[in-house]
Design an enzyme around this catalytic site. Structure first.
Site, PDB file in Angstrom:
ATOM      1  N   GLU A 161       0.806  -1.226   0.000  1.00  0.00           N
ATOM      2  CA  GLU A 161       0.000   0.000   0.000  1.00  0.00           C
ATOM      3  C   GLU A 161       0.838   1.276   0.000  1.00  0.00           C
ATOM      4  OE1 GLU A 161      -2.819  -0.485   3.213  1.00  0.00           O
ATOM      5  OE2 GLU A 161      -3.279  -2.524   2.591  1.00  0.00           O
ATOM      6  N   ASN A 202       2.205  -5.173  -3.061  1.00  0.00           N
ATOM      7  CA  ASN A 202       0.826  -5.532  -2.724  1.00  0.00           C
ATOM      8  C   ASN A 202      -0.002  -4.286  -2.456  1.00  0.00           C
ATOM      9  OD1 ASN A 202      -1.156  -7.626  -2.012  1.00  0.00           O
ATOM     10  ND2 ASN A 202      -0.946  -6.872   0.087  1.00  0.00           N
ATOM     11  N   HIS A 238     -10.205  -6.526  -1.804  1.00  0.00           N
ATOM     12  CA  HIS A 238     -11.212  -6.261  -0.757  1.00  0.00           C
ATOM     13  C   HIS A 238     -12.392  -5.577  -1.450  1.00  0.00           C
ATOM     14  CE1 HIS A 238      -8.732  -7.407   2.659  1.00  0.00           C
ATOM     15  NE2 HIS A 238      -7.759  -6.615   2.237  1.00  0.00           N
ATOM     16  N   GLU A 268      -5.909 -10.899  -0.854  1.00  0.00           N
ATOM     17  CA  GLU A 268      -6.682 -10.638   0.377  1.00  0.00           C
ATOM     18  C   GLU A 268      -8.193 -10.570   0.110  1.00  0.00           C
ATOM     19  OE1 GLU A 268      -5.238  -7.253   2.524  1.00  0.00           O
ATOM     20  OE2 GLU A 268      -3.146  -7.648   2.086  1.00  0.00           O
ATOM     21  N   ASP A 270     -12.037 -10.560   0.078  1.00  0.00           N
ATOM     22  CA  ASP A 270     -13.259 -10.767   0.832  1.00  0.00           C
ATOM     23  C   ASP A 270     -14.340  -9.924   0.162  1.00  0.00           C
ATOM     24  OD1 ASP A 270     -11.648  -9.166   3.701  1.00  0.00           O
ATOM     25  OD2 ASP A 270     -12.364  -8.250   1.827  1.00  0.00           O
TER      26      ASP A 270
HETATM   27  O1  G3I Z   1      -2.226  -7.649  18.954  1.00  0.00           O
HETATM   28  C1  G3I Z   1      -2.871  -6.533  19.593  1.00  0.00           C
HETATM   29  C2  G3I Z   1      -3.323  -6.924  20.973  1.00  0.00           C
HETATM   30  O2  G3I Z   1      -2.179  -7.210  21.789  1.00  0.00           O
HETATM   31  C3  G3I Z   1      -4.125  -5.783  21.591  1.00  0.00           C
HETATM   32  O3  G3I Z   1      -4.657  -6.198  22.825  1.00  0.00           O
HETATM   33  C4  G3I Z   1      -5.275  -5.405  20.660  1.00  0.00           C
HETATM   34  C5  G3I Z   1      -6.000  -4.220  21.216  1.00  0.00           C
HETATM   35  O4  G3I Z   1      -6.898  -3.785  20.231  1.00  0.00           O
HETATM   36  O5  G3I Z   1      -4.766  -5.045  19.340  1.00  0.00           O
HETATM   37  C6  G3I Z   1      -4.077  -6.136  18.751  1.00  0.00           C
HETATM   38  O6  G3I Z   1      -3.590  -5.731  17.506  1.00  0.00           O
HETATM   39  C7  G3I Z   1      -4.601  -5.674  16.496  1.00  0.00           C
HETATM   40  C8  G3I Z   1      -4.135  -6.564  15.335  1.00  0.00           C
HETATM   41  O7  G3I Z   1      -5.030  -6.460  14.216  1.00  0.00           O
HETATM   42  C9  G3I Z   1      -4.038  -8.042  15.759  1.00  0.00           C
HETATM   43  O8  G3I Z   1      -5.285  -8.493  16.137  1.00  0.00           O
HETATM   44  C10 G3I Z   1      -4.700  -4.231  15.996  1.00  0.00           C
HETATM   45  O9  G3I Z   1      -5.276  -3.449  17.024  1.00  0.00           O
HETATM   46  C11 G3I Z   1      -5.582  -4.171  14.760  1.00  0.00           C
HETATM   47  O10 G3I Z   1      -5.549  -2.870  14.200  1.00  0.00           O
HETATM   48  C12 G3I Z   1      -5.045  -5.119  13.711  1.00  0.00           C
HETATM   49  O11 G3I Z   1      -5.921  -5.085  12.584  1.00  0.00           O
HETATM   50  C13 G3I Z   1      -5.379  -5.686  11.404  1.00  0.00           C
HETATM   51  C14 G3I Z   1      -5.120  -4.588  10.360  1.00  0.00           C
HETATM   52  O12 G3I Z   1      -4.638  -5.201   9.147  1.00  0.00           O
HETATM   53  C15 G3I Z   1      -4.103  -3.593  10.824  1.00  0.00           C
HETATM   54  O13 G3I Z   1      -2.867  -4.199  10.872  1.00  0.00           O
HETATM   55  C16 G3I Z   1      -6.417  -6.662  10.848  1.00  0.00           C
HETATM   56  O14 G3I Z   1      -6.584  -7.746  11.761  1.00  0.00           O
HETATM   57  C17 G3I Z   1      -5.947  -7.205   9.510  1.00  0.00           C
HETATM   58  O15 G3I Z   1      -6.969  -8.001   8.919  1.00  0.00           O
HETATM   59  C18 G3I Z   1      -5.647  -6.047   8.562  1.00  0.00           C
HETATM   60  O16 G3I Z   1      -5.136  -6.594   7.390  1.00  0.00           O
HETATM   61  C19 G3I Z   1      -4.773  -5.639   6.372  1.00  0.00           C
HETATM   62  C20 G3I Z   1      -3.568  -6.185   5.650  1.00  0.00           C
HETATM   63  O17 G3I Z   1      -2.522  -6.420   6.564  1.00  0.00           O
HETATM   64  C21 G3I Z   1      -3.145  -5.240   4.533  1.00  0.00           C
HETATM   65  N1  G3I Z   1      -4.258  -5.004   3.604  1.00  0.00           N
HETATM   66  C22 G3I Z   1      -5.472  -4.500   4.275  1.00  0.00           C
HETATM   67  C23 G3I Z   1      -5.915  -5.462   5.357  1.00  0.00           C
HETATM   68  C24 G3I Z   1      -7.213  -4.993   6.005  1.00  0.00           C
HETATM   69  O18 G3I Z   1      -6.991  -3.788   6.669  1.00  0.00           O
END
Ligand code: G3I
Length: 356
Positions: A161, A202, A238, A268, A270
């Site tokens: 991105e 990506n 997406h 990715e 969905d």
């Molecule tokens: O791991 C921490 C945890 O320790 C903490 O307690 C919790 C509190 O909210 O947060 C946890 O981290 C979260 C992480 O996912 C793991 O669950 C983050 O807050 C949350 O923002 C994060 O969201 C992910 C997002 O990327 C941001 O990285 C989504 O699950 C994930 O599906 C999403 O995936 C992205 C791809 O990497 C790139 N393309 C877009 C896609 C969708 O946004």
């Protein structure tokens, strides 16, 4: 998996004994073949993003995953923040567990993601970095992570991105501190750390044709002209019932990338249904058609080698949390029951192969 019960009267031919109708029930267990079996027959990788907690704690999650997919992408555990809690420490434990699962189940891996502007550790976001410091931090990160998984990752999302929706480079911490060269630097470091891994750019929103798609095309064209080691482009896909790029435009985009010699992965996918119309059943059928269309585009494109969804069960999808609205964007429901989208993919993969 369907059960067909064919009951037919069976007359016991025994002399003198009371003839009795015996009903024999011939159960023809019609087992729907798994996606991974069908994908292997088509020479394509079909997979999903994987979360560490359900993988560890939910037998149904593990079972469905191992049964249905031959490639997986760690959804979060290989990102900068989880891997590098402090400037001088790396934590590979959760990612190693996922790599071990993939190995045990003979699955390929997509590494996700080396350079992104999200999910960066506090220590990095809060630091005022000089260009040299940023280069040193990023190079060490890439060398360490790619080196740690050398030989185990089929393809890395090296840069994720980097393009803004207006077709200009996104103003990220990496662009601000290092400049646009960070992109080619990242690819070169990743290649030095694992020469056998395929290296991908990506992004989302550039699947069909348009300003962002054209900007990504120009970016990878320039990288190739500079002899930067890049192997492919990841189209995140997406999409939703209210937003789906036209399949022909995606096919055209894949074709022009193939003419550059680049592979394409759908990385990715969905399909949100929250903004669709009609009953839930109608929306799930519309969703199934979109999954089928996109797999069809990939199967027809000579350079589309992987079809990866961003999760597989509605029990674990990023969308409800991100949009703060319920949704059902994946191919199995929250009870791991196949949805129309699953059967649409199976049906397509079972069709005779069209010569590409
Ligand atoms: O791991 C921490 C945890 O320790 C903490 O307690 C919790 C509190 O909210 O947060 C946890 O981290 C979260 C992480 O996912 C793991 O669950 C983050 O807050 C949350 O923002 C994060 O969201 C992910 C997002 O990327 C941001 O990285 C989504 O699950 C994930 O599906 C999403 O995936 C992205 C791809 O990497 C790139 N393309 C877009 C896609 C969708 O946004």
């Amino acid at each position: 998996m369907g059960l067909i019960i064919q009951a037919q009267p069976f007359f016991a031919l025994n002399p003198g004994n009371v003839t009795a109708n015996q009903i024999t029930i011939k159960i023809a267990q019609t087992t729907t073949p798994s996606l991974r079996t069908l994908a292997a027959e088509r020479g394509i990788k079909i997979g999903t993003a994987v979360r560490d907690l359900p993988l560890k704690n939910e037998p149904n999650y593990q079972k469905t995953l191992a049964e249905q997919f031959n490639i997986i992408t760690p959804e979060n555990v290989m990102k900068f923040e989880p891997l590098r809690p402090t400037p001088d420490s790396y934590n590979f434990e959760k990612a190693d567990e996922m790599v071990a699962f993939a190995s045990r189940n003979k699955m390929n891996l997509r590494g996700h993601v080396l350079v992104w502007h999200n999910q960066l550790p506090k220590w990095l976001k809060e630091k005022k970095l000089s260009r040299d410091e940023a280069i040193s931090i990023l190079r060490d990160h890439i060398y360490k992570v790619v080196g740690h998984y050398r030989g185990q990752i089929m393809a890395w999302d090296v840069v994720n991105e980097a393009m803004a929706d207006d077709g200009r480079l996104r103003n990220t911490i990496w662009l601000q501190t290092i400049g646009p060269e960070y992109i080619e630097m990242a690819f070169r470091w990743a290649h030095e750390a694992d020469p056998d891994a395929k290296l991908f750019y990506n992004d989302y929103g550039g699947e069909g044709r348009g300003r962002k798609s054209d900007a990504i095309y120009r970016l990878v064209e320039q990288l190739l002209l500079k002899k930067v080691p890049i192997d492919g482009v990841g189209l995140q896909m997406h999409v939703g019932l209210n937003y789906t790029p036209r399949p022909q435009e995606i096919a055209n985009n894949m074709l022009r990338l193939s003419e550059l010699g680049l592979e394409v992965h759908i990385t990715e996918m969905d399909v949100k249904i929250q903004d669709g119309y009609g009953t839930r059943k109608e929306r799930l059928v519309a969703q199934a058609n979109i999954y089928r269309q996109m797999l069809q585009v990939c199967l027809k494109a000579s350079n589309c080698k992987a079809f990866v969804m961003w999760g597989f069960t509605d029990a674990h999808s990023w969308i409800p949390q991100f949009t703060n609205r319920p949704d059902a964007a994946l191919i199995f429901d929250e009870n791991y029951q196949p949805k129309p989208a699953f059967y649409a993919l199976v049906e397509l993969l079972r069709q005779p192969v069209e010569v590409r």
